[in-house]
Scaffold this motif. Structure first.
Motif, PDB file in Angstrom:
ATOM      1  N   TRP A  44      -3.154   8.023   1.843  1.00 54.36           N
ATOM      2  CA  TRP A  44      -3.368   6.852   0.941  1.00 54.36           C
ATOM      3  C   TRP A  44      -4.237   7.101  -0.277  1.00 54.36           C
ATOM      4  N   GLY A  45      -3.901   6.653  -1.534  1.00 53.08           N
ATOM      5  CA  GLY A  45      -5.035   6.932  -2.530  1.00 53.08           C
ATOM      6  C   GLY A  45      -4.134   7.639  -3.737  1.00 53.08           C
TER       7      GLY A  45
ATOM      8  N   ARG B 209      -8.252   8.161   0.124  1.00 53.29           N
ATOM      9  CA  ARG B 209      -8.787   7.066   0.851  1.00 53.29           C
ATOM     10  C   ARG B 209      -8.643   6.958   2.238  1.00 53.29           C
TER      11      ARG B 209
ATOM     12  N   LYS C 236       0.889  -1.164   0.063  1.00 50.98           N
ATOM     13  CA  LYS C 236       0.057   0.034  -0.210  1.00 50.98           C
ATOM     14  C   LYS C 236       0.937   1.110  -0.012  1.00 50.98           C
TER      15      LYS C 236
ATOM     16  N   GLN D 247      -8.590  10.483  -5.144  1.00 47.59           N
ATOM     17  CA  GLN D 247      -9.498  10.516  -4.232  1.00 47.59           C
ATOM     18  C   GLN D 247      -8.604  10.158  -2.812  1.00 47.59           C
TER      19      GLN D 247
ATOM     20  N   VAL E   9     -11.052  13.005   4.602  1.00 44.94           N
ATOM     21  CA  VAL E   9     -10.868  11.566   3.901  1.00 44.94           C
ATOM     22  C   VAL E   9     -12.032  11.430   2.837  1.00 44.94           C
ATOM     23  N   GLY E  10     -11.887  11.238   1.781  1.00 39.98           N
ATOM     24  CA  GLY E  10     -13.131  11.096   0.717  1.00 39.98           C
ATOM     25  C   GLY E  10     -12.958  12.343  -0.368  1.00 39.98           C
TER      26      GLY E  10
END
Length: 968
Positions: free
Chosen positions: A492-493, A467, A426, A465, A440-441
């Motif tokens: 993350w993302g 995450r 990751k 986005q 987040v989002g």
């Protein structure tokens, strides 16, 4: 107050909301100067690890190989809370301090620039015995370039007492010298900057004189220098002692601080009889106050506990310092532990360093005003649409969590925990939020480094986005829902969107922050292939992940089809290969021997006088050209090869990137912009200023090469034929009048033009010595003779293949043979090699260096120690395994660091062979042969690697050699 309970993620998330009470700091230093141990003590103050293990645990070194080797290989961040005792009583909320631990080894210096971009302050640690080393200067420069506020920590003071057994007076002088050195380096950076700015603004240097006072001054009197020992967990600043003594002497603490370390360098002395402070030393009887009140006390504690243990004295000291200690701690058989518990209670390291960070380093709000001027690119935009972009960029200077536009910078991607059973990694972005709040989002725009807000069709923008968001806690990640401005976090993302670094913004209409100043040039290349050819796809996928996870590695597919990893040193390469095998590709791989680049060049006495000794008669330069014909004998090329003057060569090498960009733009059919026009004008001027008839050659310029922009040129002296210069627009040349001539011949010549240029491009990309690129060679086409017309040429293609192919190979052969007629030389890459060793091992260190053709530039002794520093230039070819060999031969006392230093022409002809009797005799003596045969050896190495023919004598049937008669 030192909390025994580690702060929870909710508590840290709460502290993030007040940017005034946040500090972001990078700890930086030369390798093994004690950064990670120092960070340990700060972590222990938050109860994350125990006080007893601080300095031994090296908490931030979470990789196995970091723990084994005892060096840091990556940057890692941790968030700490700190409440100064006075403020906690007043009920103020604690401070949040984000500490980033960075590596000191030169192979990982791009990790340092990633860390520096995210912070506002720098804690520069110096081992007080070794003093200022190469990497110390490098990290100071990075702090300066990124406009961080630095503080200094002189670490390992215990070594002065226990190892060097210095007296307090000597130690004082030694520390003074180190601080002076650091200030001299800071002043040098400042003067460089003022000079550059002065040049741009056209001011004279006299205006610059008053700017020469550097804002970057280190002095214990100012409070930005701490002294300590991270392993024993103690540190102090002068102000700490001023407080202690002021109570004892009943004086004002502020003026005492100035007396303990006077800013003007003239010492103050304390006279016990008159109980007064003055500048008189009473005929040398008194010691400077810093020695008398500070060093003497620390030395006394060390002597009583460790150097000459005396329990009675030790107890007296504990009572005098009124420390709360248990009997068991005082009587501990391990005297070092006992000493540690006294010193860390008396002068706690964490309290000293954290309070220095609070007082001396700026909060994000204050820092961004200064730093943004450097981070926002300076090149101006097109005026008409500029206003809204600049207005937007002005908002970045304020660190406002509620700003409409959110802007953040990701300085590197790192592999976090595994996502699934297959162990896929990751990837998390190491991020600093400059303005706004990230949740987040959120959908966020990722701006690549080349993004321009004014171009609509931009391939440098993508939408990602968020995450998950994390607070980084060394090896652990704590989940949070939102992160406001001024903080450092993990995002993350982004793995599909960010390769090495990028700017995140909620709108695409801002420019990305400026490039990061990496120092490490990738210098070690190896080719990798899977042991099992069926696993090729896994290797390719693994290499992509590796490329994303490491800011300074480069992964390429060479023209030969090999997958090549470029790393910034042997240590870095080992780490990359380990990660590739265990984390990213998870397969067994074969690694080639290191591939070293060379270049091929020609020299003459005028441009390289240092290459010719008295007895070396230079080979006469061939005045007559080399001729080569096409396969059908219908066309001959006559070519001469000459060395380019150094000025033209230097220009083509230094401005290569810009020329490449200009060439790409013009090829794509874009209109020529101002920068390209300036660049080409300068190129013309460089020709005009060269001597020996080179100013005439500008008219004859036909092409640059290899790849149309390299440091070699093709000139056309063919009578009655003026080709157009490859991609440089005709407006840069005087208009050429076409002489009346044979129309058919001119038509044929202009049809052959691009093929002839291609022949030159191929030759300059892979020269005749060992198919390495050429540099600094001019090929002059003296004549192109046609022995037949268009019909004959068309008729011959059935037998000899296409005409264009024949022209390409004829031109290439002519250029290669012309090159071989000149004074041909190989150019090799060099390292600056900095070796540090003790006096008794000096000879052994030299033996290792001499064997590897190193040229020693200087050697000097470190004051007050028995350490010698040797600075040498070392060929890259000879550098592999140097570090290990030095360690073995000097029983571990020599350390060395390699930094890319540039290129140098090898002094001898690679085809030289011993001819005379003397030379044949000498060739047995390895040294002489070593120098003369080195070029030959390098050339053969590369030829072998590429599968080219190499002349080698192979002995057959060695056991059958009968040298003596058998009859006895």
């Amino acid at each position: 107050s030192m909390s025994s309970q580690p702060p929870s993620s909710a508590e840290l998330a709460q502290l993030m909301n007040d940017p005034e009470r946040i500090r972001n700091v990078t700890v930086m230093a030369h390798v093994d100067h004690g950064k990670t141990s120092l960070t340990d003590s700060l972590i222990a103050s938050n109860g994350i690890i125990s006080e007893r293990l601080a300095g031994k645990l090296r908490f931030m070194d979470s990789r196995e190989d970091e723990q084994e080797r005892g060096i840091t290989m990556k940057m890692s961040s941790i968030s700490l809370k700190y409440e100064p005792a006075e403020e906690a009583e007043a009920g103020a909320s604690p401070y949040l301090i984000n500490v980033i631990d960075s590596p000191g080894h030169v192979d990982f210096c791009s990790e340092v620039s990633s860390a520096v971009r995210l912070s506002d302050g720098a804690l520069v640690v110096i081992d007080v015995v070794e003093g200022v080393r190469t990497q110390t200067i490098a990290v100071l420069r990075q702090a300066w370039v990124e406009r961080l506020v630095p503080c200094l920590v002189l670490n390992k003071i215990d070594r002065l007492i226990l190892e060097l057994q210095m007296s307090t007076d000597d130690a004082y002088q030694h520390m003074l010298r180190i601080i002076e050195q650091v200030n001299a380096i800071a002043a040098m950076f400042h003067n460089e900057m003022v000079m550059e700015e002065g040049d741009e603004d056209g001011h004279s240097l006299w205006d610059a004189q008053d700017k020469m006072r550097s804002p970057f001054v280190f002095s214990p009197a100012l409070g930005n220098v701490a002294f300590g020992c991270a392993a024993a967990n103690w540190a102090f600043r002068v102000s700490d002692f001023a407080l202690i003594i002021s109570k004892r002497l009943g004086m004002n603490a502020g003026s005492l601080r100035k007396a303990l370390w006077p800013e003007d360098g003239n010492d103050f002395y304390f006279n016990p009889k008159t109980k007064s402070v003055s500048r008189k030393d009473e005929g040398g009887k008194l010691k400077p106050m810093f020695v008398q009140f500070v060093l003497e006390q620390i030395w006394a504690v060390y002597h009583a506990f460790v150097s000459s243990p005396d329990e009675e004295k030790a107890r007296k000291i504990v009572t005098a310092l009124s420390l709360k200690m248990t009997e068991r701690e005082i009587a501990n058989k391990n005297r070092e532990e006992a000493l540690r518990s006294v010193m860390s209670r008396w002068l706690p390291l964490a309290k000293c360093i954290l309070s220095m960070i609070l007082e001396e380093m700026p909060s994000p709000c204050k820092a961004q005003k200064e730093r943004m001027q450097r981070l926002i690119p300076s090149h101006p935009l097109i005026p008409s649409d500029q206003r809204d972009v600049t207005e937007l960029e002005q908002t970045f200077t304020t660190c406002d969590p509620n700003a409409q536009c959110t802007m953040a910078f990701v300085s590197k991607m790192f592999a976090g925990e595994s996502l699934n059973e297959q162990g896929e990694q990751k990837f998390i972005g190491f991020t600093r939020i400059f303005t706004g709040t990230l949740r987040v989002g959120d959908e966020i725009k990722v701006l690549g480094p080349r993004h321009n807000p004014l171009h609509e069709d931009d391939q440098h923008v993508s939408t990602a986005q968020v995450r998950a968001l994390y607070i980084l806690m060394g090896r652990d990640l704590l989940n949070v829902q939102s992160v406001p401005a001024g903080c450092i976090c993990g995002v993350w993302g982004l793995e599909e969107h960010v390769l090495k670094y990028a700017t995140l913004c909620s709108t695409r209409s801002c420019r990305p922050l400026s490039f990061m100043s990496f120092q490490a040039m990738p210098i070690v290349r190896v080719a990798v292939e899977p042991s099992n050819p069926l696993q090729h796809d896994l290797l390719v996928h693994g290499l992509q992940l590796l490329n994303r996870a490491d800011p300074s590695v480069e992964v390429k597919i060479q023209e030969t089809g090999e997958h090549v990893i470029l790393a910034s040193g042997e240590m870095h390469l080992e780490r990359c290969l380990k990660d590739l095998r265990e984390l990213f590709a998870k397969i067994d791989i074969h690694v080639s021997a290191p591939l070293v680049q060379f270049k091929e060049t020609l020299i003459d006495k005028k441009s390289y006088p240092e290459m010719y000794s008295e007895e070396d008669a230079p080979r006469p330069h061939p005045r007559n050209p080399v001729t080569s014909s096409t396969a059908n004998r219908l066309c001959d090329f006559s070519v001469r090869a000459l060395p380019l003057p150094r000025s033209i060569r230097r220009f083509l090498v230094l401005r290569g990137e810009e020329l490449r960009a200009a060439h790409a733009d013009l090829l794509a059919g874009k209109a020529m912009n101002e920068e390209t026009r300036e660049l080409l004008k300068t190129l013309r001027d460089v020709f005009m200023q060269a001597e020996d008839g080179w100013e005439e050659e500008w008219k004859c310029l036909w092409a640059l090469g290899p790849k149309h922009v390299g440091p070699n040129i093709l000139l056309c002296h063919v009578e009655g034929f003026h080709p157009s210069a490859d991609w440089i627009p005709p407006e840069f040349f005087d208009p050429k009048e076409h002489p009346p001539g044979d129309e058919e011949r001119l038509k044929l010549l202009s049809e052959m033009e691009s093929s002839a240029v291609t022949g030159f491009q191929i030759c300059s990309l892979a020269g005749p010595l060992c198919e390495e690129p050429m540099e600094g060679v001019a090929f002059v086409v003296e004549a192109i003779n046609l022995n037949g017309g268009a019909q004959e040429i068309a008729a011959s293609t059935d037998v000899y293949g296409p005409w264009s192919g024949q022209v390409i190979s004829a031109m290439r052969e002519a250029c290669r043979n012309a090159f071989l007629m000149g004074e041909r030389r190989l150019v090799e890459a060099l390292f600056d090699c900095d070796v540090q060793t003790t006096a008794d091992m000096l000879g052994k260190a030299y033996a290792v260096l001499n064997k590897r053709r190193a040229k020693v530039v200087e050697e000097r002794m470190k004051d007050g120690t028995d350490i010698f520093v040797i600075e040498a230039k070392l060929p890259v070819v000879e550098s592999f395994g140097l570090v290990d060999e030095l360690r073995k031969n000097t029983s571990g006392s020599a350390q060395c660091q390699l930094v890319m230093a540039g290129w140098e022409v090898m002094p001898f002809d690679p085809f030289w062979e011993p001819n005379t009797e003397e030379e044949l005799e000498d060739s047995d003596l390895s040294d002489v042969m070593n120098a003369r045969g080195a070029a030959r050896k390098c050339m053969d190495l590369v030829r072998k690697r590429k599968g080219l023919p190499v002349e080698e004598k192979l002995v057959q049937h060695a056991e059958k050699q009968r040298t003596r008669s058998r009859r006895k």
